[in-house]
Design a protein around this motif. Structure first.
Motif, PDB file in Angstrom:
ATOM      1  N   TYR A 263      37.362  12.836  15.889  1.00  0.00           N
ATOM      2  CA  TYR A 263      38.699  12.356  16.244  1.00  0.00           C
ATOM      3  C   TYR A 263      38.688  10.959  16.856  1.00  0.00           C
ATOM      4  O   TYR A 263      39.726  10.347  16.989  1.00  0.00           O
ATOM      5  CB  TYR A 263      39.369  13.304  17.250  1.00  0.00           C
TER       6      TYR A 263
ATOM      7  N   THR B 177      33.786  17.871  22.456  1.00  0.00           N
ATOM      8  CA  THR B 177      34.650  18.485  21.445  1.00  0.00           C
ATOM      9  C   THR B 177      35.118  17.451  20.431  1.00  0.00           C
ATOM     10  O   THR B 177      35.078  17.686  19.229  1.00  0.00           O
ATOM     11  CB  THR B 177      35.886  19.121  22.126  1.00  0.00           C
TER      12      THR B 177
ATOM     13  N   PHE C 268      44.124  18.503  27.653  1.00  0.00           N
ATOM     14  CA  PHE C 268      43.090  18.787  26.651  1.00  0.00           C
ATOM     15  C   PHE C 268      43.693  19.485  25.434  1.00  0.00           C
ATOM     16  O   PHE C 268      43.405  19.133  24.294  1.00  0.00           O
ATOM     17  CB  PHE C 268      41.986  19.642  27.261  1.00  0.00           C
ATOM     18  N   ASN C 269      44.537  20.484  25.697  1.00  0.00           N
ATOM     19  CA  ASN C 269      45.123  21.226  24.585  1.00  0.00           C
ATOM     20  C   ASN C 269      46.005  20.346  23.717  1.00  0.00           C
ATOM     21  O   ASN C 269      45.989  20.431  22.502  1.00  0.00           O
ATOM     22  CB  ASN C 269      45.936  22.411  25.112  1.00  0.00           C
TER      23      ASN C 269
ATOM     24  N   PRO D 161      32.158  15.461  17.773  1.00  0.00           N
ATOM     25  CA  PRO D 161      31.754  16.186  16.561  1.00  0.00           C
ATOM     26  C   PRO D 161      32.928  16.434  15.613  1.00  0.00           C
ATOM     27  O   PRO D 161      32.756  16.507  14.406  1.00  0.00           O
ATOM     28  CB  PRO D 161      31.237  17.522  17.093  1.00  0.00           C
ATOM     29  N   ALA D 162      34.130  16.551  16.182  1.00  0.00           N
ATOM     30  CA  ALA D 162      35.296  16.794  15.334  1.00  0.00           C
ATOM     31  C   ALA D 162      35.721  15.533  14.598  1.00  0.00           C
ATOM     32  O   ALA D 162      36.516  15.593  13.661  1.00  0.00           O
ATOM     33  CB  ALA D 162      36.456  17.303  16.186  1.00  0.00           C
TER      34      ALA D 162
ATOM     35  N   GLU E  36      38.322  25.354  29.354  1.00  0.00           N
ATOM     36  CA  GLU E  36      39.783  25.417  29.302  1.00  0.00           C
ATOM     37  C   GLU E  36      40.332  26.836  29.317  1.00  0.00           C
ATOM     38  O   GLU E  36      41.480  27.044  28.987  1.00  0.00           O
ATOM     39  CB  GLU E  36      40.300  24.690  28.055  1.00  0.00           C
ATOM     40  N   GLY E  37      39.553  27.806  29.661  1.00  0.00           N
ATOM     41  CA  GLY E  37      40.139  29.146  29.698  1.00  0.00           C
ATOM     42  C   GLY E  37      39.122  30.187  30.108  1.00  0.00           C
ATOM     43  O   GLY E  37      39.323  30.943  31.054  1.00  0.00           O
TER      44      GLY E  37
ATOM     45  N   GLY F 298      34.490  22.641  25.724  1.00  0.00           N
ATOM     46  CA  GLY F 298      35.945  22.609  25.862  1.00  0.00           C
ATOM     47  C   GLY F 298      36.506  24.016  25.993  1.00  0.00           C
ATOM     48  O   GLY F 298      37.308  24.315  26.871  1.00  0.00           O
ATOM     49  N   GLU F 299      36.042  24.894  25.110  1.00  0.00           N
ATOM     50  CA  GLU F 299      36.486  26.281  25.121  1.00  0.00           C
ATOM     51  C   GLU F 299      36.120  26.947  26.449  1.00  0.00           C
ATOM     52  O   GLU F 299      36.908  27.678  27.038  1.00  0.00           O
ATOM     53  CB  GLU F 299      35.800  26.996  23.958  1.00  0.00           C
TER      54      GLU F 299
ATOM     55  N   ALA G 144      39.155  32.635  33.729  1.00  0.00           N
ATOM     56  CA  ALA G 144      39.559  34.029  33.527  1.00  0.00           C
ATOM     57  C   ALA G 144      38.488  34.963  34.078  1.00  0.00           C
ATOM     58  O   ALA G 144      38.783  35.980  34.710  1.00  0.00           O
ATOM     59  CB  ALA G 144      39.791  34.295  32.047  1.00  0.00           C
TER      60      ALA G 144
ATOM     61  N   ALA H 107      43.792  17.676  15.608  1.00  0.00           N
ATOM     62  CA  ALA H 107      43.747  18.521  14.416  1.00  0.00           C
ATOM     63  C   ALA H 107      44.845  18.144  13.433  1.00  0.00           C
ATOM     64  O   ALA H 107      44.675  18.269  12.223  1.00  0.00           O
ATOM     65  CB  ALA H 107      43.882  19.984  14.813  1.00  0.00           C
TER      66      ALA H 107
ATOM     67  N   THR I 223      43.805  18.114  21.623  1.00  0.00           N
ATOM     68  CA  THR I 223      43.095  18.863  20.580  1.00  0.00           C
ATOM     69  C   THR I 223      44.019  19.146  19.410  1.00  0.00           C
ATOM     70  O   THR I 223      43.642  19.015  18.244  1.00  0.00           O
ATOM     71  CB  THR I 223      42.566  20.187  21.145  1.00  0.00           C
ATOM     72  N   MET I 224      45.257  19.528  19.744  1.00  0.00           N
ATOM     73  CA  MET I 224      46.213  19.809  18.671  1.00  0.00           C
ATOM     74  C   MET I 224      46.577  18.529  17.927  1.00  0.00           C
ATOM     75  O   MET I 224      46.712  18.531  16.707  1.00  0.00           O
ATOM     76  CB  MET I 224      47.472  20.435  19.252  1.00  0.00           C
TER      77      MET I 224
ATOM     78  N   ASN J 213      46.251  31.199  41.501  1.00  0.00           N
ATOM     79  CA  ASN J 213      46.930  30.538  40.380  1.00  0.00           C
ATOM     80  C   ASN J 213      46.965  29.023  40.527  1.00  0.00           C
ATOM     81  O   ASN J 213      47.644  28.346  39.770  1.00  0.00           O
ATOM     82  CB  ASN J 213      48.379  31.038  40.265  1.00  0.00           C
TER      83      ASN J 213
END
Lengths: 452, 294
Positions: free
Chosen positions: A113, A107, A82-83, A110-111, A399-400, A395-396, A404, A90, A86-87, A260
């Motif tokens: 891509y 994600t 995903f990361n 709307p962006a 992905e993290g 996405g946000e 956490a 962009a 996304t990069m 992990n």
């Protein structure tokens, strides 16, 4: 002097140009011109030796059928996919064709891509042969209705499955679990740290919360939001379920390391004989076959919840999408259509142990264990879990943020109440904002899969 | 002609300046701008200036205290460990002994390995399920239960510190050894005649001769260690639950896991300010400009 200076300038210019030159290959040629070879890049987001082998074969066949198109395959490990995309999106360097995870659409669409495939799909000759699940749910409900366009062609369908070590259960005189309660009981009974055996392959990282949420939705009747867009995580029974499920880790019925664990580690944990039960999708069958003796393990239907119903996640694993910035959209669609012919799709589904997207017309085409999954989904007690939402922040969240928060609870740095509040607040805020912007969207619904 | 000649140095320097501008100045300026924007790659349509919200979010982040504490522990322990062990190694290698060159080549090897290889190797060695370290300790009866080097929140940071220390010893050893070899041998002979003991020889000759090198290498190493996120990223990715994150790795995670460039840049600016402050204090404390003037 002048000569020296000129040399100096020349050297400088050379240095700079060599440092800043980009590999400008096949810039902006129109695709499909007869004597021009176009090259399209294809990214597989969940590589495995089997997949790579399959794609190499299919690409070779495609290039033979289309001598003017060359396909360059790249791969990226699932946990980073995903990361990376996304990069790339962009910086406008997305591959021409890529494997798209349906949840990423929130994600990427709307962006801006992704290239809509609507016209190509609507004119596609094999459209009528799709199973009703794909044509109604995957294409219409989950794409056209939400985004006004079609953005991906599903590769195959998968559903949640429970992998169990038959031999361990036999040793412990336990029946194979059919309900969540039996799973918890078995997790405890199968655990024996002295033998380095643990009951459950817990996933603490990289989308680990999905596993917790799968159990939470079994007590919320498959629902993910109240009518007003409030997350179900605020319900008292969700808190209870959260504590119960994470107790697998806290009580040591899963390896301590598993906080992990991502996809790869949890699969390895099962196939290397450390864990006795694994909640994964059908594609893992191949990995289990390759490492474990057949009599040691089996796949059992998804467990039923307290209300006797089965709330299961099923749908397209991935879909093939084309990037907005692709210079060869025509060639890209050609490749997707080639990947999606009924015979290639069947080959793919069998190689990956997934459910084909086409109706089974000849019969006997679907491999043994897969028929079991289709039957499970067609069972009157089976329902599709509502999804987590279609807001861009998903996405946000996935992905993290979500993992956490759960990790904090697993390490006793945060109470369960606080954890669910943080998660619920994020989801509620995003979902309600989305509903405000899309008044006719409503909340994600529990649906009935139709596999036939 | 003359005028051109006087400008010659600028022409000569132009290419490197241009490269520096492209690869250093431009990113620096753009990250300065990002720090004051809501800049999430996951929401590319909502990029806009948001004042100091990123800094607020970072300083109010519940992990931030932990991460500052970790950064401090990380820098102090790693640099101290590398320096002391590197110094001992340099002293041991100063006098010739049979096989010294071969031995030297072996112990300097870690310095030549990429940190990715080091990180992956140690991650495998220390793995609780199939790592050889746990296996050996268990079989030798030194420990009863497996040690979860990388997944125990109390141990993860120290495990990476250990790895980083091992990785950095050769740097100090090489530097200090080179400095020691420039000490004139007759100083030691003179000291022997004067009846100086081993300790006073070390203190008055060896140490004072290489003081300048020590100060410089400590400064450089501190900056590097403080800014290095790669080993942490490879071995634990800051986990579990940020227990092994330091400022630089947290910044990296923010940029590449949550894709929030705004907050990552805000951390970066804070980070830079800390480093500048540290360098200033360090130089003042060690009288850096005057160092080595006996």
């Amino acid at each position: 002097m002048l000569k020296k200076m000129a040399l100096g300038i020349l050297a400088g210019v050379l240095l700079v140009t060599s440092a800043c030159s980009s590999s400008g290959s096949n810039e902006g040629k129109s695709s499909g011109s007869k004597n021009e070879k176009v090259e399209i890049s294809f990214l597989d987001v969940t590589p495995s030796p089997d997949r790579t082998k399959y794609f190499n074969e299919i690409i070779a066949a495609f290039e033979e059928a289309n001598p003017d198109i060359k396909v360059k395959m790249e791969t990226v490990p699932w946990d980073q996919a995903f990361n990376k995309l996304t990069m790339q999106g962009a910086s406008k360097t997305m591959p021409d064709v890529m494997n798209m995870y349906p949840a990423w659409l929130n994600t990427f669409v709307p962006a801006g891509y992704l290239e809509p495939l609507t016209a190509d799909y609507d004119a596609w000759s094999d459209k009528e042969k799709l199973t009703s699940f794909v044509s109604n749910i995957t294409m219409e409900e989950q794409q056209r209705k939400l985004y006004k366009e079609i953005y991906y062609m599903p590769d195959a369908l998968m559903s949640g499955a429970l992998f169990v070590r038959k031999d361990w259960f036999a040793e412990a005189n336990l029946p194979l679990p059919t309900s969540w309660e039996e799973i918890f009981a078995a997790s405890e009974k199968l655990t024996d740290p002295a033998k380095n055996r643990y009951g459950w392959a817990f996933r603490g990282a990289r989308a680990g919360f999905d596993q917790v949420f799968a159990y939470i939705t079994s007590v919320t009747g498959g629902e993910t939001y109240e009518k007003d867009g409030t997350s179900v995580l605020f319900r008292p029974e969700a808190l209870e379920a959260f504590v119960k499920f994470t107790d697998i880790y806290k009580k040591g019925w899963a390896p301590k390391d598993s906080i992990n664990w991502g996809y790869q580690e949890m699969v390895q944990g099962f196939t290397s004989g450390v864990t006795g039960m694994l909640n994964q999708t059908t594609e893992v069958i191949g990995a289990a076959k390759a490492t474990l003796p057949d009599e040691a393990w089996t796949v059992i239907p998804w467990p039923k919840g307290a209300d006797g119903k089965r709330y299961i996640g099923a749908g397209a694993n991935w879909g093939y999408s084309v990037s907005k910035d692709s210079k060869h959209k025509e060639a890209s669609w050609k490749f997707i259509a080639f990947l999606s012919t009924p015979e290639n799709n069947l080959k793919y589904s069998n190689a990956m142990t997934m459910i084909p997207i086409f109706k089974n017309e000849g019969g006997s085409a679907v491999d043994g264990p897969m028929q079991g999954f289709i039957d499970t989904l067609d069972d009157p007690d089976s329902y599709l879990v509502a999804n987590l939402g279609n807001f861009p922040e998903l996405g946000e969240f996935r992905e993290g943020f979500m993992d956490a928060e759960v990790q904090k609870y697993l390490l006793n740095n945060q109470t369960a109440e606080q954890t669910l509040k943080n998660l619920g607040d994020f989801l509620t805020k995003a979902q309600q904002k989305y509903m405000k912007e899309n008044p006719d969207a409503g909340v994600p619904q529990v649906t009935k899969p139709e596999m036939k | 002609m003359k005028r051109i000649k006087s400008k010659e140095p600028y022409f000569m320097l132009a290419p490197s300046f241009l490269l520096l501008c492209i690869f250093l100045v431009y990113p620096l300026l753009s990250s300065f701008l990002y720090a004051f924007q809501s800049y999430k790659l996951t929401a590319p349509n909502d990029i806009a200036f948001n004042g100091i919200n990123n800094f607020k979010a970072v300083f109010q982040d519940s992990n931030f205290g932990l991460i500052l504490k970790n950064s401090f522990i990380w820098v102090v322990l790693t640099v101290a460990g590398q320096f002391i062990l590197g110094f001992i190694l340099a002293l041991a290698l100063r006098r010739p002994f049979p096989g010294r060159n071969f031995y030297q080549a072996i112990v300097f090897l870690p310095w030549a390995i990429s940190s990715f290889v080091v990180g992956l190797t140690f991650r495998w060695l220390l793995n609780a399920e199939y790592g050889p370290v746990n296996d050996l300790l268990l079989k030798l009866g030194i420990i009863e239960n497996k040690i979860y080097f990388l997944s125990d929140p109390k141990l993860a940071l120290y495990t990476v510190i250990l790895t980083m220390t091992w990785y950095g010893i050769p740097f100090f050893a090489i530097m200090l050894l080179a400095a020691m070899q420039s000490i004139p041998e007759d100083l030691y002979e003179a000291a022997d005649i004067d009846g100086a003991g081993i300790w006073s020889k070390f203190w008055h000759i060896t140490f004072s001769y290489i003081k300048q090198t020590i100060i410089l290498t400590l400064l450089l190493r501190t900056i590097w260690v403080f800014a290095s996120a790669d080993l942490i990223y490879i071995m634990t990715a800051g986990g579990p639950a940020n227990s092994s994150s330091i400022l630089s790795s947290y910044m990296f995670m923010k940029a590449y896991s949550t894709l929030d460039y705004g907050q990552a840049s805000a951390i970066g600016l804070f980070f830079m300010a800390l480093l500048i402050l540290f360098c200033y204090l360090f130089m003042k404390a060690t009288k850096f400009e005057k160092a080595g003037n006996f």
